[in-house]
Design a protein around this motif. Structure first.
Motif, PDB file in Angstrom:
ATOM      1  N   PHE A 160      -0.561  -1.209   4.479  1.00 15.61           N
ATOM      2  CA  PHE A 160      -1.415  -0.029   4.594  1.00 15.61           C
ATOM      3  C   PHE A 160      -2.869  -0.469   4.352  1.00 15.61           C
ATOM      4  O   PHE A 160      -3.132  -1.236   3.423  1.00 15.61           O
ATOM      5  CB  PHE A 160      -0.971   1.022   3.568  1.00 15.61           C
ATOM      6  N   ASP A 171      -4.297  -0.911   0.816  1.00 17.55           N
ATOM      7  CA  ASP A 171      -3.778  -2.046   0.058  1.00 17.55           C
ATOM      8  C   ASP A 171      -4.486  -3.325   0.493  1.00 17.55           C
ATOM      9  O   ASP A 171      -4.858  -4.173  -0.334  1.00 17.55           O
ATOM     10  CB  ASP A 171      -2.260  -2.212   0.294  1.00 17.55           C
ATOM     11  N   CYS A 216       1.649   7.484  -4.883  1.00 19.00           N
ATOM     12  CA  CYS A 216       0.987   8.783  -4.839  1.00 19.00           C
ATOM     13  C   CYS A 216       2.090   9.836  -4.969  1.00 19.00           C
ATOM     14  O   CYS A 216       3.262   9.538  -4.758  1.00 19.00           O
ATOM     15  CB  CYS A 216       0.219   8.953  -3.534  1.00 19.00           C
TER      16      CYS A 216
HETATM   17  C1  PLP Z   1       1.608   2.997   1.767  1.00 20.73           C
HETATM   18  C2  PLP Z   1       0.345   3.627   1.299  1.00 20.73           C
HETATM   19  N1  PLP Z   1      -0.443   2.957   0.442  1.00 20.73           N
HETATM   20  C3  PLP Z   1      -1.606   3.475   0.020  1.00 20.73           C
HETATM   21  C4  PLP Z   1      -2.032   4.737   0.413  1.00 20.73           C
HETATM   22  C5  PLP Z   1      -3.346   5.264  -0.076  1.00 20.73           C
HETATM   23  O1  PLP Z   1      -3.158   6.303  -0.975  1.00 20.73           O
HETATM   24  P1  PLP Z   1      -4.381   7.035  -1.732  1.00 20.73           P
HETATM   25  O2  PLP Z   1      -5.266   7.630  -0.694  1.00 20.73           O
HETATM   26  O3  PLP Z   1      -3.710   8.097  -2.547  1.00 20.73           O
HETATM   27  O4  PLP Z   1      -5.086   6.018  -2.554  1.00 20.73           O
HETATM   28  C6  PLP Z   1      -1.212   5.478   1.277  1.00 20.73           C
HETATM   29  C7  PLP Z   1      -1.628   6.827   1.735  1.00 20.73           C
HETATM   30  O5  PLP Z   1      -1.002   7.489   2.516  1.00 20.73           O
HETATM   31  C8  PLP Z   1      -0.004   4.903   1.739  1.00 20.73           C
HETATM   32  O6  PLP Z   1       0.805   5.547   2.606  1.00 20.73           O
END
Ligand code: PLP
Length: 485
Positions: free
Chosen positions: A174, A177, A282
């Motif tokens: 993602f 990350d 989350c």
């Molecule tokens: C796999 C993954 N990692 C990280 C995130 C980022 O999350 P946040 O915006 O809550 O930091 C998401 C958001 O959908 C996600 O699906």
């Protein structure tokens, strides 16, 4: 295989053998599956938007006829979970606590409140969250947001040296990350191009095998300081073998953390038993706490110990970025600027958390506590298998090669959660999405050609899945026809 597979010796879904194909393609069959579903009452704990709700350009209805509109087919819990009915009531109760008690609400219990005093709500949330992810109570903190928590844990767990400075992640991780890892590496003065080890899928289906990951760990062990992987890959829905990969990383003395955004509340995680070093997630997807709501982190108990009598700072507690809310509760208000962390994940907190957010999260966790992750997972496996079976076998007389899509998600239920990712042939996506939308179906798209479909066992029914399959397959036919004309 890892211990996960032991726990999830699940009866694999409803009987969908070839001889029941015709029945399985009927609405009546889906209704009978719902009638036998022991968790069907939980759907009523949620507000399912109606088809009219989704179509209307306003929030509130203007036409009384809309009261008769059927519920939408909402298969998007992997992106944003639906609102539990309890949320409004719990939030309203919190607003009353704030309006009638002001700052005293931080410290006093009230007999008609469902929450403890504000200053203890984070601990209450952690207590409810821990069993959802297979953690001990003090290994979880409900705090921050996923990406900010990821930075916090990396600040504590990524301690590069000249020799061991690389971070291993998957090439299709993602973006948040990816950015978090890249920026952490740069902050430490290393070159991200050299220090990021990306594991790329070897096949067109975008799946990474466990063997491939273990091999990458073997190859790069000497230089790797940290591994960050997704428990469930957001694009393909692949559920990685956390137990085996974690064990292997540890055998090479590498710390490993997991992004559980798509796994928390979806599959039966056992973060403590699998010896995971840290995890972040989350709570707005399968955990239904509302858009952008508060996140959470897991820190294994071995990394949360505090011994202030030890001689070096490193021995007293794991070095980290600190804030007052991570400090010992007894001395937190003494303002003496001598940081003594709370033991466990709570010691990684920075700020006093939003009680509004925590209230919404707790409302959802209360629904989870009406059942168990094992029961939810059992239903989830059935729902997703049913969805897969309808997509692959319908219409009965069609050949598999006639279908204008392939399913990217692994077939084995142990290697996936609720979500199926369907890759369409080129040029079909827009027509199909339009058709789904006009029929009150909510799924999520990943351009150029993937739709992700996620029946959530808390509120989705077998009839939802059946109706979806009818609308989706009809939309496919229409899109193919239009492409060919
Ligand atoms: C796999 C993954 N990692 C990280 C995130 C980022 O999350 P946040 O915006 O809550 O930091 C998401 C958001 O959908 C996600 O699906």
């Amino acid at each position: 295989m890892g211990s996960r597979h032991h726990v999830e010796q699940i009866k694999h879904g409803p009987p969908l053998a070839a001889d029941v194909d015709i029945r399985a393609n009927s609405r009546g069959y889906a209704e009978s599956l719902d009638a036998h579903d022991p968790l069907r009452h939980l759907r009523h704990e949620f507000i399912i938007p109606s088809k009219a709700d989704l179509k209307r350009p306003t929030l509130s209805p203007t036409d009384p006829q809309e009261a008769h509109s059927p519920p939408s087919i909402y298969l998007c819990g992997n992106s944003l979970g639906l609102q539990p009915r309890k949320t409004r009531q719990r939030v309203s109760s919190f607003l009353t606590a704030w309006s009638t008690k002001g700052v005293t609400g931080h410290f006093r219990n009230h007999s008609d409140s469902t929450l403890p005093p504000f200053m203890d709500v984070d601990d209450y949330a952690a207590k409810l969250m821990a069993p959802i992810v297979g953690a001990q109570e003090d290994e979880v903190a409900v705090m921050g947001t996923l990406t900010s928590n990821l930075h916090l844990v990396m600040a504590a767990f990524y301690q590069p040296t000249r020799e061991k400075y690389k971070i291993m992640l998957e090439g299709k991780s993602f973006p948040s990350d990816h950015y978090a890892v890249e920026s952490q590496i740069s902050q430490h003065g290393f070159d991200a191009k050299d220090a990021m080890i990306m594991i790329e899928p070897q096949d067109d289906k975008a799946i990474i095998t466990t063997e491939q990951i273990l091999e990458a760990i073997d190859i790069h062990a000497d230089r790797t300081a940290l591994i960050l992987l997704p428990a469930i890959q957001f694009y393909t829905g692949q559920y990685l073998d956390i137990a085996t990969i974690t064990r292997h990383a540890h055998s090479k003395e590498i710390l490993i953390g997991w992004d559980c955004a798509h796994a928390a509340g979806n599959v039966g995680l056992r973060l403590h038993d699998w010896d995971v070093d840290f995890a972040v997630w989350c709570n707005y997807k399968y955990l239904n706490s509302g858009p952008g709501s508060i996140g959470a982190l897991f820190v294994h108990e071995k990394h949360g110990r505090v011994d202030m009598s030890a001689s070096t700072r490193e021995e007293r507690y794991r070095p980290r970025l600190c804030g007052w809310w991570g400090a010992d509760k007894q001395t937190r208000f003494e303002m003496d600027n001598k940081f003594v962390p709370r033991p466990g994940a709570a010691g990684y907190q920075l700020s006093n958390p939003s009680i509004l957010d925590l209230t919404a999260c707790i409302a959802s966790l209360e629904v989870f506590h009406m059942t168990s992750m094992a029961d939810l997972r059992r239903k989830s496996i059935s729902l997703t298998k049913y969805l897969e079976s309808l997509l692959l076998r319908f219409p009965i007389d069609a050949l598999p090669e006639d279908k204008p899509f392939t399913i990217l998600t692994p077939k084995n239920s142990d290697e996936r959660g609720a979500q199926l990712s369907v890759r369409l042939e080129p040029g079909l996506l827009d027509v199909i999405l339009k058709e789904l939308d006009s029929n009150g179906v909510v799924v999520d798209e990943r351009k150029p050609d993937v739709v992700r479909i996620a029946p959530a066992p808390l509120y989705n029914s077998f009839v939802d899945v059946w109706e979806f399959s009818q609308i989706f397959l009809e939309a496919c036919r229409k899109a193919v026809k239009q492409r060919e004309s």
